[in-house]
Structure formats: structure tokens, C-alpha cells
Design an enzyme around this catalytic site. Structure first.
Site, PDB file in Angstrom:
ATOM      1  N   ARG A   1       0.794  -1.080   0.097  1.00  0.00           N
ATOM      2  CA  ARG A   1       0.078   0.081   0.055  1.00  0.00           C
ATOM      3  C   ARG A   1       1.031   1.226   0.072  1.00  0.00           C
ATOM      4  NH1 ARG A   1      -2.955  -3.898  -0.635  1.00  0.00           N
ATOM      5  NH2 ARG A   1      -5.425  -3.749   0.415  1.00  0.00           N
TER       6      ARG A   1
ATOM      7  N   SER B   1     -10.326  -1.192   3.924  1.00  0.00           N
ATOM      8  CA  SER B   1      -9.966  -1.221   5.251  1.00  0.00           C
ATOM      9  C   SER B   1      -9.574   0.033   5.524  1.00  0.00           C
ATOM     10  CB  SER B   1      -8.523  -2.025   4.861  1.00  0.00           C
ATOM     11  OG  SER B   1      -8.886  -3.311   4.217  1.00  0.00           O
TER      12      SER B   1
ATOM     13  N   GLU C   1      -4.495   3.362   6.724  1.00  0.00           N
ATOM     14  CA  GLU C   1      -4.368   3.037   4.945  1.00  0.00           C
ATOM     15  C   GLU C   1      -4.923   4.283   4.297  1.00  0.00           C
ATOM     16  OE1 GLU C   1      -6.843   0.671   1.777  1.00  0.00           O
ATOM     17  OE2 GLU C   1      -5.199  -0.702   2.825  1.00  0.00           O
TER      18      GLU C   1
END
Ligand code: EPU
Length: 339
Positions: free
Chosen positions: A165, A239, A335
Site C-alpha cells: 500500500r 480497510s 491506510e
């Protein structure tokens, strides 16, 4: 000239459905639009905010500057050979529509990334990933507009410095480039990746023995739809936290105290923990706090039940973060981009 609107709500432009306003809002349809917009006084106010699908952002307050919606469109073949096709997609294309287009054409590589919300341009920004595949696995190169020189530059895979990520565009080059297109290296001789356990189970449920890319995509869509809330129905940004990485020795300690803990060993000797598990163990799964909460089927996903503010969601995130740290001594970090 690109039209610039004043005082516009961003509610329908972020998947959390947060009702904040932008002092100025503009839509760009081409790189030239971007070049023109950069000359405007509204852009020069500073801190412009780029929005693709708005699926990875938590807006905690009104945006004082200019918000730029990326509506660059177009998909074309750059080159092809016996095994691969190089496909260039404009950064404002909707990611899942791009995936479906590739499946329709028989181009393999992105099927495991089906149904990820957001735009093509956000893909390399945070190296999106799911079900055993990351964007970097199919990435060839991208083009990005240098916001200082107004020149288009090409970035190779190495230059993007992809990680979990992560990419260079979230760090050293943050706010310095506008990604305009991404070129993918896809395969015309489909070999599918079903190594992720949940995909195999889903294909069995669907009685599929020799899956092709369409079947894998259908399986991923079924899994995601069963446990991830649809942002069109319930505001969320997927998420909320990244899965944290810890030393193998610390993982052993955690494992002896918590035998059911979920961890995946990484090549670098670290162990990646399932943040969803940690959050669930702290009692947050399915809990509603005011107008928001942690989702009942996936604790890692924070949701807006309607009328939540961004700061309310952020306060919840901070409370979750501290309780995970208190219980396990593990730090979990967002995130999503908190603005
Ligand atoms: N788990 C729990 N409780 C929960 C949620 C998960 O115990 O409430 C456990 C599961 O039982 C499983 C493990 O945690 O053993 C992992 O769960 P899952 O397969 O759902 O994956 P994840 O690690 O929670 C990551 C990505 C998702 C991606 C899935 C599938 C991150 C931060 N998230 O989630 O990506 O779809 O893997 O590959 O890496 C996103 O980035 O927005 C996203 C949805």
C-alpha cells in the site's frame, strides 16, 4: 478555461459519504485542463486536493482550497506480442470498469483486483492489492504531470518504489505529480492466480473446476460482496488501517499469549498481522459509536451509518488504534488519507 465552482458539497465525491464542502471545485478531463488549472488563482492558493474515486480518503473538515476531480478517460492498446498486451488507461477511469473491460477482452492479470473501489490513477498511488495480487504485479509504467514544470514524465516500476500500500507518490513525491495514465502489462495466455485460500473455497462453492479469468473475477466479486459493505449503500473506504508488520520474535510472544492470532510471514523476516483480527479481539467488530462504527463482517472497515462527520470517524479510528496498542502492544496506522 476549466470551470471552477465555489462552495460545493463533496458528499457524493467521497465513498464515506461525508458532507464537507470545497471552497473551490473543478473537474479536469485532460492533461491540458490540468495545465490550465494550475495557472488559476484558486490553484495558487495552495494545498490543492486531488480526488479520483474518493474511495481512500477521510475528509475531517471543509476544504479551504481547490478540489480537483479527475475525469480523464480512455483505454488503448500500446503494443502487443504473442504473450502480452500493454494497455494504457487514463487515470480517471473507474478501476472496476477497467478490470471488467480487460476480462471481456481476455486479458489476464487484474481479475483478482475486481471490485476495488476507486480510479485507475489511485491504483499505483497506493499499490492496491487483494487476494494474492498487487497492482505492481501487472504494472508497466505510468505518465504523470510534474506540477512544477508542467511536463509529462514517465515512471518505470522501479521509480515508483512500490511497497505494501505504498509508492513514491505517498512519500518523496507527495503532491508533486498528477498521475495521468497507467500502462499495464497483461497476459493473453491466461494463467489464473488462485493461491489465496478464500478464492479456492469460493470457486468450489461455485462448482468451478478449471477457472478462467472471468470465474476468478466472479469469485472475488462474491467474496468482497459478502463481507465488504458496498459504499453506495453504507459509506466506507475499504480497510481503514493497514495490516501491521512485526518482528518474528515478537510474533512468537503474541502467538503464545493469543494462539488464534492471524499472521503471515514475509520474505523480509517480519510477520504481517491481520489488523481485522486485532480489532475484533478488542471488541470493536460490529460496534456502533454515534453515527459510525466498525463493520459487523470485517472489523477493519469503518462505516458511516448516515450523518457521521469525518472527525467522528477519525475519533473512532484513534480509539481503536489505542485499544489495539494497549491490548497487544502493536501500532496500527491508517491506510486511508486523513485530510
Ligand atoms: N479477520 C478477523 N476479523 C475481522 C476481519 C478479519 O479475524 O473482523 C481475520 C480473517 O479471519 C482472516 C484475516 O483476518 O484470517 C484476514 O482477513 P481478510 O482476508 O478479510 O483480509 P484483510 O487482511 O483484513 C486485506 C486487504 C483488503 C483485501 C483483503 C483480501 C489490507 C489493509 N486490506 O484485508 O484490502 O481485500 O486483504 O486480499 O491489506 C483495502 O485495502 O481497502 C482492502 C479491502
Amino acid at each position: 478555461m476549466v470551470k471552477i465552482l465555489s462552495n460545493k458539497s463533496l458528499k457524493s465525491y467521497n465513498t464515506f459519504g461525508l458532507d464537507v464542502s470545497a471552497r473551490y471545485l473543478a473537474e479536469v478531463h485532460s492533461v491540458d485542463d490540468m495545465r490550465k488549472l494550475i495557472q488559476s488563482p484558486e490553484y495558487k492558493l495552495g494545498n490543492p486536493l486531488f480526488l479520483g474515486g474518493g474511495s481512500n480518503v477521510l475528509l475531517t473538515k471543509d476544504v479551504e482550497g481547490l478540489v480537483i476531480r479527475n475525469l480523464l478517460k480512455g483505454i488503448s492498446i500500446v503494443s502487443e506480442d504473442a504473450n502480452n498486451v500493454f494497455v494504457k488507461a487514463a487515470s480517471g477511469e473507474v478501476w472496476h470498469e477497467f478490470v471488467l473491460f480487460c476480462i471481456e477482452k481476455g486479458w489476464a492479470g487484474v481479475e483478482n483486483l475486481s471490485l476495488i473501489p476507486g480510479s485507475v490513477g489511485a491504483g499505483p498511488m497506493q499499490n492496491i492489492g487483494a487476494y494474492g495480487v498487487e497492482l505492481k504485479d501487472v504494472f508497466h509504467e505510468l505518465e504523470a504531470l510534474n506540477l512544477d514544470t508542467l511536463e509529462l514524465e514517465v515512471f518505470s516500476k522501479d521509480q515508483c518504489k512500490f511497497g505494501y500500500r505504498e509508492s513514491v507518490f505517498k512519500h518523496e513525491l507527495k503532491n508533486k505529480y498528477f498521475i495521468s495514465s497507467v500502462t499495464f502489462k497483461l497476459s493473453v495466455n491466461a494463467t489464473v492466480n488462485t493461491c489465496y485460500g478464500a478464492i479456492k473455497q469460493q470457486l468450489d462453492l461455485m462448482h468451478v473446476e478449471n477457472p478462467g479469468i472471468k470465474e476468478v473475477s466472479d469469485a472475488v466479486i462474491a467474496i468482497r460482496s459478502s463481507k465488504l459493505p458496498n459504499p453506495k449503500v453504507l459509506g466506507n473506504a475499504g480497510s481503514f488501517f493497514k495490516n501491521p508488520e512485526v518482528d518474528a520474535s515478537f510474533f512468537s510472544e503474541l502467538k503464545s499469549a493469543n494462539p488464534t492470532i492471524v499472521g503471515y510471514p514475509l520474505d523480509n523476516g517480519q510477520v504481517k498481522l491481520a489488523a481485522g483480527w486485532l480489532i475484533e479481539q478488542c471488541g470493536w467488530k460490529g460496534k456502533v459509536v454515534g453515527n459510525c462504527g466498525s463493520h459487523k463482517d470485517q472489523a477493519l472497515v469503518l462505516v458511516n451509518y448516515g450523518g457521521a462527520t469525518g472527525s467522528e470517524v477519525y475519533a473512532l479510528a484513534l480509539a481503536i488504534k489505542s485499544s489495539v496498542f494497549e491490548k497487544f502492544g502493536v501500532e496500527i496506522n491508517p491506510e486511508v488519507n486523513v485530510i
